[in-house]
Scaffold this active site. Sequence first.
Site, PDB file in Angstrom:
ATOM      1  N   ARG A 108       8.658  -7.163   2.501  1.00  0.00           N
ATOM      2  CA  ARG A 108       8.216  -6.345   3.081  1.00  0.00           C
ATOM      3  C   ARG A 108       7.252  -5.688   2.411  1.00  0.00           C
ATOM      4  NH1 ARG A 108      11.729  -0.423   4.359  1.00  0.00           N
ATOM      5  NH2 ARG A 108      12.367  -1.530   5.770  1.00  0.00           N
ATOM      6  N   HIS A 135       8.168  -3.585  13.141  1.00  0.00           N
ATOM      7  CA  HIS A 135       9.273  -3.759  12.215  1.00  0.00           C
ATOM      8  C   HIS A 135      10.158  -4.761  13.224  1.00  0.00           C
ATOM      9  CE1 HIS A 135      11.936  -2.585   9.936  1.00  0.00           C
ATOM     10  NE2 HIS A 135      12.427  -1.551   9.380  1.00  0.00           N
ATOM     11  N   ASP A 226      10.493   8.559  15.250  1.00  0.00           N
ATOM     12  CA  ASP A 226      10.173   8.076  14.081  1.00  0.00           C
ATOM     13  C   ASP A 226       9.297   9.396  13.298  1.00  0.00           C
ATOM     14  OD1 ASP A 226       9.881   6.521  11.219  1.00  0.00           O
ATOM     15  OD2 ASP A 226       8.703   5.014  11.604  1.00  0.00           O
ATOM     16  N   ARG A 293      22.074  -2.732  11.688  1.00  0.00           N
ATOM     17  CA  ARG A 293      20.636  -3.015  10.879  1.00  0.00           C
ATOM     18  C   ARG A 293      21.902  -4.897  10.736  1.00  0.00           C
ATOM     19  NH1 ARG A 293      15.921  -1.173   8.696  1.00  0.00           N
ATOM     20  NH2 ARG A 293      16.218  -3.869   8.017  1.00  0.00           N
TER      21      ARG A 293
HETATM   22  N1   CP Z   1      15.055   1.523   8.720  1.00  0.00           N
HETATM   23  C1   CP Z   1      14.588   1.157   7.450  1.00  0.00           C
HETATM   24  O1   CP Z   1      14.101  -0.616   7.782  1.00  0.00           O
HETATM   25  O2   CP Z   1      15.054   1.524   6.463  1.00  0.00           O
HETATM   26  P1   CP Z   1      14.611   1.606   4.630  1.00  0.00           P
HETATM   27  O3   CP Z   1      13.425   1.913   4.503  1.00  0.00           O
HETATM   28  O4   CP Z   1      15.645   2.669   4.354  1.00  0.00           O
HETATM   29  O5   CP Z   1      15.079   0.168   4.474  1.00  0.00           O
HETATM   30  N1  NVA Z   2       7.059   3.694   9.943  1.00  0.00           N
HETATM   31  C1  NVA Z   2       8.103   4.054   8.682  1.00  0.00           C
HETATM   32  C2  NVA Z   2       9.691   3.260   9.266  1.00  0.00           C
HETATM   33  C3  NVA Z   2      10.018   3.103   7.839  1.00  0.00           C
HETATM   34  C4  NVA Z   2      11.367   2.328   8.249  1.00  0.00           C
HETATM   35  C5  NVA Z   2       7.505   3.858   7.864  1.00  0.00           C
HETATM   36  O1  NVA Z   2       6.890   2.351   7.989  1.00  0.00           O
HETATM   37  O2  NVA Z   2       7.394   4.074   6.680  1.00  0.00           O
END
Ligand code: CP
Ligand code: NVA
Length: 308
Positions: A108, A135, A226, A293
């Site tokens: 990530r 994502h 989101d 997930r």
């Molecule tokens: N939706 C998602 O990726 O959540 P986190 O940021 O908690 O991993």
């Molecule tokens: N768009 C958000 C998604 C979090 C899971 C971000 O990148 O912070």
Amino acid sequence: MIRHFISLSDGGAEGLAAILADAGERKQARAGLPKGRADHDAPLDGRVLAMVFEKSSTRTRVSFDVAMRQLGGSAIVLDAGTMQLGRGETIADTARVLSRMADAIMLRTDDHAKIEELQRHATVPVINGLTDLSHPCQIMAELLTIVERGKPLAGLEMAWLGDGNNVAYSLIEAAGLLGFNIRLGVAEGFDCDAAVVDEARARGAQIAVFRDANVAVKGAHVVVTDTWVSMGQSDGDVRIGAMAPYQVNAQLMALADPSAMFLHCLPAHRGEEVTDAVIDGPQSAVWDEAENRIHAQKSVLRWVFGQI
Ligand code: CP
Ligand code: NVA
């Protein structure tokens, strides 16, 4: 050839469909088992996943860890800030070392170029756990949630509200690959990348753009949003001001198809992109999406290891 899961296109339409089918079957097959118990076939017995986080996470971190346990393997969580990566060791060298110690790497990060760099130097599969661009694992969980509630993807009308962000990017990519349509109700100045939209359209998806949220949700079978301020963004006040008309509230949901479901990758900013009435209401499937997930990623993991 190593299978990576950096974007949904890596799976292709056939791969994504196979992952979703496998995820649904495996979820059903282990219903009722304690969450940490391995599936009867333990298909990733002995395998280790290294997870590297350069950004915060709750769901991605826990779901990959539990997914590996259920597959009979294990996971190591690494926060970049406490790794040598955070002190300047290169991504390339990190990739080389983790490839010798683990069977797959999940990253990530912020800049998408970093995961591409990791992939170039890794000799094990690399999985995208979110970048500023995309994502993909989130969208696999989202699609699993839709199909398990009996909504076929082909021809489905989805409405996306608010920001044209990383999650929207992967959703649009999925639309092109799997043949559903998206009605984008996105604030001016925060549009989705034109090249991504064009590619999905070229693959046959209808991607329509509306500035009026009421028009965007009209008749939609699924309404998705989101956060308006993604991790790493510093222009929060501007974004919240621009996206306020795109809040998913009860009035907006009432314009969607009566059977419409509400989805959100979470974390939610209640009172901003979604109201309590919607996220806690009868049309919301966000907790199923969060649980999925685990199930979707188990099948992504099986796919990168060539088991699907
Ligand atoms: N939706 C998602 O990726 O959540 P986190 O940021 O908690 O991993
Ligand atoms: N768009 C958000 C998604 C979090 C899971 C971000 O990148 O912070």
